[in-house]
Design a protein around this motif. Structure first.
Motif, short mmCIF file in Angstrom:
data_model
loop_
_atom_site.label_atom_id
_atom_site.label_comp_id
_atom_site.label_asym_id
_atom_site.label_seq_id
_atom_site.Cartn_x
_atom_site.Cartn_y
_atom_site.Cartn_z
N ALA A 57 41.62 45.28 12.53
CA ALA A 57 42.66 45.71 13.48
C ALA A 57 43.53 44.51 13.81
O ALA A 57 43.43 43.92 14.89
N ASN A 58 44.41 44.15 12.88
CA ASN A 58 45.20 42.95 13.09
C ASN A 58 46.49 42.99 12.28
O ASN A 58 46.67 43.85 11.41
N ALA A 59 47.37 42.05 12.57
CA ALA A 59 48.61 41.86 11.82
C ALA A 59 48.73 40.37 11.52
O ALA A 59 48.54 39.53 12.40
N VAL A 60 49.06 40.04 10.26
CA VAL A 60 49.15 38.65 9.83
C VAL A 60 50.51 38.41 9.20
O VAL A 60 50.95 39.17 8.32
N ARG A 61 51.18 37.36 9.64
CA ARG A 61 52.43 36.96 9.01
C ARG A 61 52.09 36.44 7.61
O ARG A 61 51.21 35.57 7.46
N THR A 62 52.78 36.93 6.59
CA THR A 62 52.41 36.56 5.22
C THR A 62 52.69 35.09 4.92
O THR A 62 52.08 34.52 4.02
N ARG A 63 53.56 34.46 5.69
CA ARG A 63 53.77 33.01 5.52
C ARG A 63 52.48 32.23 5.81
O ARG A 63 52.26 31.15 5.24
N VAL A 64 51.65 32.75 6.70
CA VAL A 64 50.37 32.10 6.99
C VAL A 64 49.50 32.11 5.74
O VAL A 64 48.90 31.09 5.37
N ILE A 65 49.43 33.26 5.09
CA ILE A 65 48.60 33.38 3.89
C ILE A 65 49.13 32.47 2.79
O ILE A 65 48.36 31.80 2.08
N ALA A 66 50.46 32.42 2.64
CA ALA A 66 51.06 31.55 1.63
C ALA A 66 50.76 30.09 1.90
O ALA A 66 50.58 29.29 0.98
N GLU A 67 50.68 29.73 3.18
CA GLU A 67 50.50 28.32 3.55
C GLU A 67 49.05 27.88 3.51
O GLU A 67 48.74 26.79 3.03
N VAL A 68 48.13 28.71 4.03
CA VAL A 68 46.74 28.25 4.17
C VAL A 68 45.78 28.96 3.23
O VAL A 68 44.61 28.60 3.16
N ARG A 92 41.86 27.86 9.80
CA ARG A 92 42.82 27.23 8.89
C ARG A 92 44.26 27.42 9.38
O ARG A 92 45.09 26.51 9.27
N ALA A 93 44.53 28.61 9.93
CA ALA A 93 45.87 28.87 10.46
C ALA A 93 46.16 27.98 11.68
O ALA A 93 47.24 27.39 11.79
N LEU A 94 45.21 27.87 12.58
CA LEU A 94 45.40 27.03 13.75
C LEU A 94 45.56 25.56 13.36
O LEU A 94 46.36 24.83 13.95
N ASP A 95 44.82 25.13 12.35
CA ASP A 95 44.93 23.75 11.89
C ASP A 95 46.30 23.47 11.30
O ASP A 95 46.77 22.32 11.33
#
Length: 290
Positions: free
Chosen positions: A151-162, A181-184
């Motif tokens: 139950a979430n939404a993730v910006r795809t730039r996060v996945i591309a970056e981390v 990893r995203a917070l880091d």
């Protein structure tokens, strides 16, 4: 802002899956493209326009979701945001997608949004579904340090970056691995009480592999992400908490088996978080020792 949705299924809840997909179609604003991944099972009949991917074997929750991500291009790049929704959940409100769009558009550093999970009959949100230590008020939105997998939404730039979810985990703690990893990398995570997914109240221990994988993945999580000094502290705290909960003898045996497995098997690439990230997690109310 383009939104897509990834749903993984074992093919055993066709009615619930159809209800979920119908609730996605009813969302206000631009159409949400949906990909349903059959995780080692055929995908039941779905509405026209819903794409499907059928995997020959069960890759686990993170592995199946990663396949869904790539169905939207490398790291989901065909869309700006991906919703990850459990196949037996349902979006009861029609403005959830619009709220997501506004949240991400108004905060460029917001990387992940965790929805509130509520029982469809009672409206109750289980304490474990509020991703913070101070979980007594599930109707309070806040910055958090992890999120709910289905139950979430993730910006795809996060996945591309981390990078994507850790497929090796199969089940348990994959969300926290991605969150750390995203917070880091400087992204933020919000828990939003006004974005609701209805989901029947269940116990995570209903899964036969629960105790082993929770313990194994806890060790992998620490080995992959924590500074060396914090690894024994983090795992020692969780060992103590597990014993204080007084699990059954079979459950405790499975837990220790998983704990041992976590130390003796490869955990994937190690990228310890910066100490300033440790401080950020602490300021957000959950230092990475618990």
């Amino acid at each position: 802002m383009k939104i897509g949705a990834v749903v993984i299924t074992m093919g055993n809840r066709p009615d619930e899956l159809r209800a979920l997909l119908d609730s996605v179609v009813r969302q206000e604003g631009d159409r949400i493209e949906v990909v349903v991944v059959g995780n080692g099972a055929p995908v039941p009949e779905v509405p026209a326009g819903v794409r499907t991917v059928e995997l020959p074997e069960n890759l686990g929750i993170p592995g199946g979701r990663n396949v869904g991500i790539e169905a939207f291009g490398p790291s989901g790049s065909d869309v700006d945001v991906l919703l990850f929704l459990d196949d037996d959940g349902l979006l009861p409100l029609t403005d959830t997608a619009e709220l997501c769009r506004r949240a991400f558009e108004s905060d460029p550093r917001l990387g992940i949004v965790s929805f509130r999970i509520a029982d469809p009959d009672t409206g109750v949100t289980q304490r474990r579904h509020v991703p913070r230590l101070r979980a007594s008020d599930p109707l309070r939105s806040s910055r958090v340090t992890t999120f709910l997998g289905g139950a979430n939404a993730v910006r795809t730039r996060v996945i591309a970056e981390v990078g994507p979810l850790p497929g090796r985990f199969f089940y348990a703690h994959e969300e926290t691995d991605l969150a750390w990893r995203a917070l880091d990398a400087g992204w933020m995570i919000d828990y939003r009480a006004d974005m609701v997914l209805n989901h029947p109240t269940t116990a995570p221990s209903r899964h036969a592999v629960y105790h082993r994988m929770v313990a194994r993945n806890r060790v992998w999580l620490a080995r992959r992400n924590l500074p060396a000094l914090l690894i024994p502290v983090y795992l020692g705290v969780w060992l103590l908490l597990t014993l204080l909960r007084r699990p059954s003898v079979p459950a405790l045996k499975a837990w220790f088996g998983g704990f041992r497995e976590g130390w003796t098997t490869p955990c994937g690439t190690r990228r310890p978080m910066k100490w300033r990230t440790v401080w950020r997690l602490t300021r957000l109310g959950r230092p990475p020792v618990i």
